[in-house]
Scaffold this motif. Structure first.
Motif, mmCIF file in Angstrom:
data_model
loop_
_atom_site.group_PDB
_atom_site.id
_atom_site.type_symbol
_atom_site.label_atom_id
_atom_site.label_comp_id
_atom_site.label_asym_id
_atom_site.label_seq_id
_atom_site.Cartn_x
_atom_site.Cartn_y
_atom_site.Cartn_z
ATOM 1 N N GLU A 1 44.991 38.035 49.069
ATOM 2 C CA GLU A 1 43.687 37.451 48.723
ATOM 3 C C GLU A 1 42.558 38.370 49.191
ATOM 4 O OE1 GLU A 1 46.530 34.023 48.654
ATOM 5 O OE2 GLU A 1 46.201 35.760 49.956
ATOM 6 N N ARG B 1 39.957 36.389 39.359
ATOM 7 C CA ARG B 1 40.518 36.418 40.707
ATOM 8 C C ARG B 1 42.009 36.072 40.704
ATOM 9 N NH1 ARG B 1 37.920 35.773 45.610
ATOM 10 N NH2 ARG B 1 35.993 35.304 44.445
ATOM 11 N N GLU B 2 42.357 34.993 40.027
ATOM 12 C CA GLU B 2 43.746 34.545 40.055
ATOM 13 C C GLU B 2 44.671 35.514 39.313
ATOM 14 O OE1 GLU B 2 41.564 32.253 36.755
ATOM 15 O OE2 GLU B 2 41.195 32.861 38.843
ATOM 16 N N TYR C 1 47.863 37.303 40.950
ATOM 17 C CA TYR C 1 49.185 37.201 40.330
ATOM 18 C C TYR C 1 49.866 38.569 40.303
ATOM 19 C CZ TYR C 1 52.935 36.159 37.073
ATOM 20 O OH TYR C 1 54.169 36.008 36.499
#
Length: 355
Positions: free
Chosen positions: A210, A16-17, A21
């Motif tokens: 997100e 996810r991160e 990014y």
């Protein structure tokens, strides 16, 4: 950034991160690297072919009230229409003579078109044009209805999920629509054996990066055969009237990321992108897309299927529409493919093979 793009190209998934990014930090140079990586993957899987689908928008009646859509039930300033079976078959015949071997039947969620009527239309198309594929895009139905359409000969089903964020979904849709129902419909379609298409808007009102990450994670999980990605485009007869429409770069970024996640996906270059930017469809093709859907609907009705305003190509005859997009495809460096253009698995799903 380049390391993450290479990782996605290799393993087809990120955390996810890591997705976040990329979306938060991609420069113009890195976007070009992402697009070239996506293009190389589509070339490996489909070569330079761009599949042509003949789109027939057969009804702009809709029982739904989606906050972004111009054919929503509450819009009283729209000229509603329905095409009858003979007119739909006539559109298919014109398209067949122009070389199309896939027909996409799209409408609002119109209760007039019962399961019996839809099954009769699909069956009639397949009987008259047995070497074609039929795609339906007619919204949320019961699993039993989906099964009936499939048994009548429908090959593919497009059901855009619009967003995989529950919070954003509830902002985009009224209370009589359910995020869980939409997700269940997509699962039902896969279980039946359709070549399944989902899809989402980019830059819809209040959407964040997100939220877009949720779409990428959802696509990783669902593994659809098709994904339709287009920018949010505003319509004056909706609750979102006057809000800013989406942008080209964010949309083609998502197109490229989806191509890297699903190397063999059928990925349209959408009319919405062409409406947003005169070169939008070409830019999507250079970013991993490999499907276009010129319109076969009668010209006198095209402007009435106004999900968003200022839609392009509404006045073009079918032959001109095909010629125009073919020129654009060739100019972008690709070639027109008028074949059925199945997903590479040909609908293989849970042991079932759709011929």
């Amino acid at each position: 950034m380049i390391t993450l793009i290479d990782k996605l190209k290799e393993v087809r998934r990120l955390e996810r991160e890591e997705y976040l990014y990329i979306l938060n930090n991609t420069s113009q140079k890195e976007l070009e690297y992402l697009r070239k990586s996506a293009d190389s993957i589509r070339l490996e899987n489909y070569g330079t072919s761009v599949y042509m689908r003949g789109l027939i928008e057969f009804s702009n009646f809709c029982t739904r009230s989606c906050n972004y859509c111009g054919i929503r039930r509450q819009n009283q300033n729209i000229d509603r229409y329905r095409l009858d079976k003979d007119t739909i078959l006539s559109c298919c015949e014109e398209g067949y003579n122009l070389g199309y071997r896939t027909f996409v039947l799209q409408s609002g969620e119109d209760k007039y078109f019962s399961d019996d009527i839809i099954c009769d239309i699909v069956n009639s198309i397949k009987k008259k044009f047995p070497d074609t594929a039929v795609t339906l895009s007619i919204g949320e139905k019961s699993k039993e209805s989906y099964q009936r359409y499939f048994d009548s000969g429908a090959d593919r089903y497009l059901l855009r999920h619009e967003t995989a964020s529950r919070k954003l979904y509830e902002h985009l849709h009224p209370n009589d629509m359910s995020f869980d129902t939409r997700m269940q419909c997509l699962q039902d379609l896969k279980e039946i054996g359709y070549q399944v298409g989902c899809g989402f808007m980019v830059n819809s009102p209040t959407q964040t990066n997100e939220d877009l990450v949720e779409d990428l994670l959802f696509i990783e999980k669902l593994q659809p055969h098709m994904v339709g990605i287009g920018p949010y485009l505003s319509h004056s007869e909706t609750p979102f009237s006057g809000l800013e429409s989406g942008n080209l770069l964010q949309t083609i970024t998502m197109v490229s990321l989806v191509r890297l996640i699903l190397p063999d996906v059928l990925l349209p270059s959408t009319t919405a992108l062409g409406t947003l930017n005169s070169k939008g469809r070409e830019e999507a093709l250079k970013s991993g897309a490999n499907v276009v859907m010129p319109n076969l609907s009668p010209t006198e009705h095209r402007e009435k299927y106004e999900i968003y305003e200022n839609k392009i190509c509404t006045g073009d005859e079918a032959a001109h529409c095909r010629g125009c997009i073919e020129t654009r495809i060739i100019f972008a460096g690709y070639e027109v493919d008028m074949s059925v253009g199945h997903h590479k698995t040909r609908g293989i799903n849970n042991g079932m093979v759709r011929s």
